[in-house]
Structure formats: structure tokens, C-alpha cells
Write an enzyme that holds these catalytic residues in place. Sequence first.
Site: not given
Lengths: 262, 676
Positions: B70, B361
Site C-alpha cells: 500500500g 450523518r
Amino acid sequence: MTATAGTESDTTSDGMKLTLKIWRQANPETPGAMHTFHLEGVSPDMSFLEMLDVLNEQLNAEGEEPIAFDSDCREGICGMCGLMINGQAHGPEVTTTCQLHMRTFSDGDEITIEPWRADAFPVLKDLCVDRSSFDRIIQQGGYVSVNTGSAPEAHSIQVPKDAADRAFDVATCIGCGACVAACPNGSASLFMGAKITHLGELPQGQAERDARVVNMVGQHDHEGFGGCTNIGECTAACPKEIPLDVISQLNKDLRTAMRHGH
Amino acid sequence: MTEFTSDVDSHPDSPGQDSDDAVGYYVPGEPIADTKAPGGPISERWNTRKFEARLVNPANRRKLSVIMVGTGLAGASAAATLGEAGYVVKSFCYQDSPRRAHSIAAQGGINAAKNYKEDGDSVHRLFYDTVKGGDYRSRESNVYRLAEVSTNIIDQCVAQGVPFAREYGGLLDNRSFGGVQVSRTFYARGQTGQQLLIGAYQALERQVNAGTVTTYTRHEMLELIVVDGKARGIIARDMVTGEIETHLADVVVLASGGYGNVFYLSTNAMGCNVTATWRAHRKGAYMANPCYTQIHPTCIPVSGTHQSKLTLMSESLRNDGRIWVPKNKADCTKDPRDIPEEDRDYYLERIYPSFGNLVPRDIASRQAKNMCDEGRGVGPEVEGVRRGVYLDFADAIGRLGRDAVEDKYGNLFDMYARITGEDPYQVPMRIYPAVHYVMGGLWVDYDLQSTIPGLFVTGEANFSDHGANRLGASALMQGLADGYFVLPHTIRDYLADGPFEAVDPSHPAVVEARRSVEDRIEHFMTVQGTRSVDSYHRELGNIMWEYCGMERTEDGLKKAIDLIRGLRDDFWRNVKVLGSAATLNQSLEKAGRVADFFELGELMCIDALNRRESCGGHFRGESQTEDGEALRHDDQFAYVAAWEFAMDEGLGAQKPVLHKEDLTYTAIEMKQRSYK
Ligand SMILES: Cc1cc2nc3c(=O)[nH]c(=O)nc-3n(C[C@H](O)[C@H](O)[C@H](O)COP(=O)(O)OP(=O)(O)OC[C@H]3O[C@@H](n4cnc5c(N)ncnc54)[C@H](O)[C@@H]3O)c2cc1C
Ligand code: SF4
Ligand code: FES
């Protein structure tokens, strides 16, 4: 862009019919060729790459190997996508291929799709190219040499807002390579100029300024990118609107470095 | 790591839990604890650990090798830092350049407790906000450390030349983000992730030039190599030539990002996957809280079955936009401008009069879904349902004027117009929630080490810092904290045991890992079934979204598990991958990823089934207050669910082992949140 309400896109099920002429190439060694495909039911709300997804699903169903093309974020920020569309890098609008939508095209259109063409970007397969030459240019000095942990308190470095804004504007380059693909000489001067200008605008970038430009330009030439003759196709194709004057900055920095004996 | 495995099959005694919906789907295991976090006052713990972690002599570092999977914020920053320290680093990514990792797409900003605004911010306040935001399901020691090192991140990035926004005086600007009351978010217009990642990428490329880091781009990790119980390497596929490569090292770090793409549609990049972490999970690394996903309320809705990904728009839009749907289903296809005021349902303002359009949210997301499920959604009908609600700026334009609205939101309006072809200054925007981030990930201790010794996990790939919900601008902070400032200290304690004996590539564990990769590829290439990989992925995503998305119920989750198992079996028998494995083959790449998503999806549902509480972004239908709000159960579920992989051969499916890590808070008091 129109002011129509979203509900109208209900009527797209029949969609557009397109003739697609697409470059296919099995691997870097084998020569490629243009192939023709017919695609129906294309919705104007599809992105260009979603249109290719649909084509690939169709090919897969017919037993033909899908066409390889690169993309990742599909938001115009990672720089992974990039196609020559009707001879224009990223197509007819100032944006990335992934942010181009089919409403730009019309029913019955013929669209030619090719990979980036440049000596320094060999084709890997179909529409995918190798842009690792860009990374190697950055390796030669596209950074500030500061080890982790050795940074001073952030507010000890003040940067005038103008310089910070200008540095930001050119730092938005996504490394897509459209500038190279659009340039008749295959030059990466816009890409390089963007990095030189980003770091050159900031106090942090000064210490290595001379060496940076000399080494990056050396690598650029070594990779087989062409020289800049101020044609300006690069900036016209650039999805991030990197201005041409970063190349003047690049040349100026290069002259200064030479004067300093580099 | 099977030492905790228990073979007890029935478990009426799930300690503390009143009921256990997941009985029969898993096996209870021994509790697990983080043994690396020091005790003592919370503000001293990181210093203590740094001091206690053993040092590696600079001369020995060249003899120690690290594999870093990564190159996002978490991976690039760590690879650069370890390279600078003198270790031999191999860095992998699946894109054609490390600079393209998904971190590049983050828009909003990065938090840091600099308190430049003198508005009362501090390390403790950032710590407090993050634990509270995570709904008391994260580990306090880790979060405190995150807040502590946050300030160093800004110093480091500025020194690298990251062009953060500045004020006229030349100093750094901040904004307030994600509903907190202080301005601690540093930003670079709407491209903060890009600028931070380019900073880390440049530091990485500098080390490539210095010869300490070697990059392997267009390489996908397909298996972890575990030798004598320790992570010693990976099997990767060169995605251009198709060659299967063995890479050996002394330690492996996974910084492979999140798995939101298990839902098929998400705001993640197309290639985001769980393969790296899932292969490690299958080899013994526990997966923690896999069902914790974050769903973002303001994304551009799906426009058709061709949709390949979703685009996030800043939540700030809810500050001025009003959210509504038609009262009558019959109006859903009308031009919204022709629907009179009295026929509109401003449902958030109606249900939550005090917070209105600014509810958290998860509530905004869930209510949008409810409206569409009722048949009052708007926009194109996709697979029989209209999934969209209006976000209307007509009032704001009337009140503030078009110019003021353009000033504030111009770039977002442009982006919306580009994607949808509609002009949001004239017709209301349409929005819908989308999966955006995963809090779950591989279990790690305070050192960021997984349950496999020598396997470390950083960034979104681990579970440690965000509990059941992540605050805005905190993922970038965590990625860089892990990579620049945490891992380099903790990994040295492990490496101090070196130099390690080299592993022979003919070691049975290496050969086995390689063969399993080759067999899998061979299988995909020979099935020659009838359905494309994407079609399976899309169907899996629909199941996950429907049953393991914003609202979950016992029945729904059980149904989802059955559906996933059936679909997965069909996938293995009937998938169609054309072309050759010896060249670039994107269908083959996707097949491997989707195979792992199936198994992850199953585990997510089992985890969600076990957690019979509503917490963070997750609403469990069976756990709500009388007026339908989320109800958390601290007495039963204040633990990290760490799952050990196990198969039930008879069933032909996973039957994982659950290890619970109790969460205790010494520096903060648990509270239920309230938004009415
Ligand atoms: C649209 C969007 C906006 C966001 N905005 C914000 C924000 O404003 N603020 C904030 O704090 N957070 C934000 N986030 C979240 C944040 O961006 C991510 O959580 C974070 O960047 C993850 O970083 P990472 O380094 O862990 O992983 P990533 O950046 O995802 O990197 C993963 C890396 O792993 C590699 N990889 C993965 N699998 C493999 C494999 N099998 N083999 C080899 N390599 C592999 C990839 O190539 C890549 O290099 C946002 C997220 C999204 C989707
Ligand atoms: S300068 Fe523009 S066209 Fe060239 S790589 Fe950067 S973003 Fe792409
Ligand atoms: S796919 Fe990322 S810019 Fe196009």
C-alpha cells in the site's frame, strides 16, 4: 448542461447507438490495430468509462476478451485514466476521461479511442500504457529533502498567500500524462514545470532548487521525452488547467542553475 | 494463531449479552486483550511505549527488510520513514504509480490539535471528540496517541512543501469540520488528500533514489506467507506479465486501505479491495468489527444500472440546502419546481425540529432510505426504485442571492452539474447516501501488530481508532499518524530481535502459499461459466446494501447470509473470465477480489447479527428507543469483536471464532448521544 429535471433521464432506456473504433494490442511486443464495435442503449448519464464497461460486459457475453483500460478513482483526481478520444487527450472537454459523460456525444456518433501515444509511454495492452517514467523524473528531485521527525513547527515557516495559492494551483497536477500525449514532440515539460513551480514558489523548496531542475530535466531527456517548442497543446489538453507559464519557470530555473555552475 | 480457539459449539453464556442472534453462526472464543498499551496516565502512555520499545542499531538496519503493501497515506509515509531510517523496504501498490492510491481522493481536510485559533482546542479535546464521535467503541489509548501526534503531522507536511490553505498573514488557515465546535481542520482547497499524498509520495520517491525503497507498481498481493507462526513475506502477481512472484522479508505491513467496495457501489476507487487483509485473516489475523461501515448522506445518486461508482459531495451542503421528497408518490416523476410547497415533505425538519437538515450523518442517511423505501424517492428509477431525495437551494438563493451561494458551493455545484447534466441553481439537487469508509479492519494491538507476529497493519486497513463511527477529517490524520510517527517506533521493537534467519523460497509454507495462488488463478481461468465478475459483484453489493447497510435486522441479516452463500457457490462454478493469466487481465484481477468480498460479506453479516445494538452509524432495528432512535447497549456490547477465521467443513461455510476485547475507559466517561 441543461436545466432539465432529473426525471427526464427515465427515458434513456433505448439510448444512443455508437460506432466505436478502438485500439487493441495484446502485449507490448505484438503490434496493435484498430477494431470496430457497435454499442446500443448508451445513456447520456453514463460516464465515458461506464460506456466502456457496458461494451466490455457485451464482449464478455459474446466470448470476446474485454478491452483493457485504466481507471481507479473515477473522480478526476488519481490520474489513472487517460484515453485519446477522437484524437484529443481526454476527449473534447477540459476534464479527465473518467469525468467525461456521454451527453457530450450524439446518437449515431463514431468515436475513435486510442491509448496515449508517446515514446516514453509504451503500450502495455489495449488502452493501457506504462507511465513509470513520470515516477523516475520525480525520483530525481521532485521533493524537499526532509526526514520524518526533523520538521520545525509549522508556523515557523510563513508563506505569503499568493505564493501558497500559486503553489497549490500547480500542485494539482494529477500526473495523467495528457500533456505528453497531446504534444507533437512528446514532451513532459508541463508535468515537470508544474512540480518545479510548486516547490519553487515555496521557501521550503529553495535549498534544492538548482539541483532539482537540472536532475529532473536530465531524467526527462533520458526517458525519451521530446523537447518543448512552445506549441501549447499540453496546456489545452490538461484536465487541471496547468498554465503554460510553468514551462517558462522551468526554463528560467534551468538557466539560473547553469549560471550557478550546475 | 489458533491458540484461543475453542471448540464449544453452543454458547448460551455469551457473557453479559441478554441474547445472541448469531448463535449457530459462530463459535465463542477466549477473550483477547491488548497487551502492548502501557498503563498509567493516558497522556504518558505513548512516551512510555516509545521509551520501552527496543532500538535497532543503525548498522543492523540494512540487514532488516520490510514489505509494505500500500502506498496511500498510511503506506507511503511509513515506507519513506523506514527507508530514511535505513531499513530495506519493498513497497507495493496495484496502481501504475504509488501516487494514485485512494487517499488521493479525500477532499475535506485533516484534523490536528494545533489550537492555532486559540478556540480552546487541545490534544485532550481532539481525543474526547474522537472517542465520543466513535460512539465509545474505540480504544482510548490509541485515540489519545492519535490526537497527540496529530500536531507533528502538520509540521512534517508543511516542511515537505504541502501547500495548505493560508491566511493573508502567511500563516496556516483552519476550518471547522464534521460538526465539532473548534476549527482544527487543515486543508488544501477541496484536495487535501491529494496534496498530503503527493507529499508522502515524494518522500517515498526520494528514498527510491536513495536506494532504500524499491517500488513494485501494478503488483497485487494475493497471499501472505507465514513461516513458523510469523509473517515472512507475500505472494504477488505482476499485473502486466501475470508472473507470480514470491517476496520474502523480516516483517510485513499491510496499509492496503478499506473494503467499502464489498457494497459494489461506494465512493471508493474501483480497485479498493479486501484481498490483502482477507488473505491475512485467513492465515490467522483477526478481523475486528467488520460490520462497522460509514455511510455518507450527501452523494450523487445512482443514475442507472451502468453505475460503476458513487461520488461524494461535501456535507457542508446541508448547511444551506433543504432536504425534501414529495408528499404524494404520484408527484415523484414531476418537475420538482412544479410541486407546490404544501405538497412537499421536508422530512428532517418535520421529524427533528431542533436539528432539522443538520442531523448527524447516520440519521440523515437512514431517513433518506426510509423515504425511498416508502416509494417517495425521486430521480431515475433504477431496478424498480427511485433512490434520491431533493436537496434544494431555492430558499438559500432567495435569501443570500445566487452569488453568495456560488461563492460558498460553486465547485460542488459544478461537479454536480458535470456528473448529472442538471443545473443545481435551477433545479434542486438530488442526493442519496453511499458507503464511504470502513471503521472495521484487522485487529491490531497498541503497536499496530496483528495477531500474526510480524504482521503490522496501518491506516484504514486496521480497526483501531474510530470505533463505530469516524469523525470527518480523521482518516487522513490516522493514516499519516500511523505511517510517520507510530509504526516506525513500534516496529523497531519487533525488528530488534533480528537479524532473522532467512527463509528459503523452497520452504513448504512458501511453496504452499504460492500454489494456493496459482490454483485459484487456474480455477478462474478454467471455469468458463456464463456470468461476468461484475454481475456477481453488483448482486453481492445489493445484498449487502439492503441487509447490512444503514439499518439491520436479525431476519434481514440471516437472509443475507443465505443469499451470499448461495451466490458465492454459483460464482465459483459459473464465473466467466476470458483472456489469459499471462498478460494484463482485469477480469481476472476482479475475480480474485470479488471472491474475497464474498467471504468478507458473510463475516460482516455475522458480526452485525451478533451486535444487537444500534451504535455509531449502525441502526439495529431491534435496538431503538420508543421514538425510534438508536439505542446503544454499553452493558452488553462495549467490546471489540475480533473474529478468527474458521470454516465449518460440513456447512461449507465460515464459522468464525469470536474473541471479545473489553473496552474500558479511564480518561473519559461513556454517554449516550442525543440529537432531538
Ligand atoms: C471520496 C472520499 C473522501 C474522503 N475525504 C476524507 C477527508 O476529507 N478527510 C479524511 O480524513 N478522510 C477522508 N476520506 C477517508 C480517507 O481518504 C481514507 O480513509 C484514507 O485515505 C485511507 O488511506 P490508507 O493509506 O489507509 O489507504 P489507501 O489510500 O486506500 O491506500 C491503499 C493502498 O493499498 C494498495 N493496495 C490495496 N490492496 C492491495 C493489494 N491487494 N496488493 C497491493 N496493493 C494493494 C493500493 O494500491 C494503495 O496504494 C475520504 C474517503 C473518500 C472515499
Ligand atoms: S500537467 Fe496536466 S496533463 Fe500533464 S500530467 Fe499534470 S495534470 Fe496531466
Ligand atoms: S480514474 Fe482517477 S482521474 Fe480518472
